[in-house]
Motif scaffolding. Structure first.
Motif, PDB file in Angstrom:
ATOM      1  N   ASN A 130       0.848  -1.199   0.000  1.00  7.87           N
ATOM      2  CA  ASN A 130       0.000   0.000   0.000  1.00  7.87           C
ATOM      3  C   ASN A 130       0.880   1.245   0.000  1.00  7.87           C
ATOM      4  O   ASN A 130       1.711   1.430   0.888  1.00  7.87           O
ATOM      5  N   CYS A 188      -6.950  -1.808   5.712  1.00  9.24           N
ATOM      6  CA  CYS A 188      -7.093  -2.643   4.516  1.00  9.24           C
ATOM      7  C   CYS A 188      -8.554  -3.051   4.423  1.00  9.24           C
ATOM      8  O   CYS A 188      -9.045  -3.780   5.287  1.00  9.24           O
ATOM      9  N   TYR A 231     -11.373  -3.825  -7.513  1.00  9.79           N
ATOM     10  CA  TYR A 231     -11.103  -5.235  -7.258  1.00  9.79           C
ATOM     11  C   TYR A 231     -11.465  -6.150  -8.426  1.00  9.79           C
ATOM     12  O   TYR A 231     -12.320  -5.839  -9.255  1.00  9.79           O
ATOM     13  N   ASN A 275      -2.088  -5.036  -6.275  1.00 10.55           N
ATOM     14  CA  ASN A 275      -2.264  -3.936  -5.337  1.00 10.55           C
ATOM     15  C   ASN A 275      -1.355  -2.766  -5.682  1.00 10.55           C
ATOM     16  O   ASN A 275      -1.729  -1.597  -5.518  1.00 10.55           O
ATOM     17  N   CYS A 309     -11.273   0.540  -1.121  1.00  8.61           N
ATOM     18  CA  CYS A 309      -9.864   0.189  -1.280  1.00  8.61           C
ATOM     19  C   CYS A 309      -8.992   1.299  -0.694  1.00  8.61           C
ATOM     20  O   CYS A 309      -9.047   2.457  -1.135  1.00  8.61           O
ATOM     21  N   ASN A 334      -5.825   1.498  -0.983  1.00  8.19           N
ATOM     22  CA  ASN A 334      -4.702   1.815  -1.867  1.00  8.19           C
ATOM     23  C   ASN A 334      -5.164   2.510  -3.144  1.00  8.19           C
ATOM     24  O   ASN A 334      -4.506   2.430  -4.179  1.00  8.19           O
TER      25      ASN A 334
END
Length: 260
Positions: free
Chosen positions: A16, A79, A131, A161, A191, A193
């Motif tokens: 991340n 996360c 995703y 990621n 998300c 990230n």
């Protein structure tokens, strides 16, 4: 010293690259963010993705131990997928167990999203994610278990990621505004990230609905748990709301448990 008003702890996946810079850019003066990382593998197939995300749970106790030793006021496991894939009950139980063992309020991004949606009285959600399908399905399942109805979804189907962290905020805006919002009363961008905090004001303006992202909800919940009660940045609807009492009680350190 740094963090005279509050010290926020975050546990982030090793790949991340978004949480720390986004939080640092938006915390109030004299609030500091301290992070530690848990290893997550970059995988080659969708079949491996869920297992790699859940495997981070094995490192959480170590990570929380490290952050608690720094005297932080609250800790977030930042996360979203790593906290929603095992389901709502497991997520709540994990927060309670870590808080009891370490004497610090513990929240996950998924549980922070639930609290944020309750604060806004939202029930019907349009959800944008970067995703792949099996992970996005886990987000829908978690939100359903928490009592919400996902009425629209837009997935970017990105496996890596690291690649999610390279997305510009404009990608979050386009994904959030590219859904049928007729039946939705809030927009969720999932998300940690994914760079979102610089896009959400524009999303709210374009959609006429509250917009919440994983990092927004996490930063809001952590700040409120640490006693930061003023309106927060960015200037979207959620950031003027208090943390609902039911969630403050859920994340409170049990009486008699000492810090560290």
């Amino acid at each position: 010293m740094y963090g005279r008003r509050a010290r926020l702890g975050v546990v982030v996946p090793s790949t991340n690259t978004t949480v720390e810079p986004e939080f640092a850019a938006h915390v109030p003066h004299d609030v500091a963010v301290f992070a530690t990382r848990v290893l997550v593998a970059e995988v080659g197939t969708e079949a491996e993705k869920t297992a790699s995300l859940l495997a981070m749970h094995d490192s959480l106790d170590r990570a929380v131990t490290e952050l608690a030793s720094a005297g932080v006021d609250a800790i977030a496991y930042a996360c979203t997928s790593g906290s929603f894939l095992a389901g709502r009950d497991s997520d709540q139980g994990m927060c309670a167990d870590l808080s009891r063992r370490h004497g610090v309020p513990i929240v996950t991004t998924s549980s922070a999203l639930v609290a944020a949606l309750h604060a806004l009285s939202a029930t019907a959600l349009a959800v944008a994610t970067p995703y792949v399908a099996p992970v996005a399905d886990g987000a829908t399942a978690y939100l359903s278990q928490a009592g919400f109805d996902v009425v629209a979804r837009n997935d970017l189907h990105i496996l890596s990621n690291l690649d999610k962290g390279r997305l510009e905020p404009a990608a979050a805006y386009l994904a959030a505004t590219g859904m049928d919002l007729a039946d939705a009363d809030a927009v969720v961008v999932s998300c940690t990230n994914w760079r979102t905090l610089d896009a959400l004001v524009a999303v709210e303006s374009a959609t006429g609905r509250p917009a919440i992202s994983s990092n927004l909800a996490t930063l809001w919940a952590l700040s409120r748990l640490a006693g930061i009660d003023e309106r927060l940045s960015p200037g979207v609807a959620l950031m003027s709301h208090p943390l609902p009492d039911v969630f403050r009680a859920e994340w409170a350190v049990p009486e008699g448990v000492r810090h560290g």
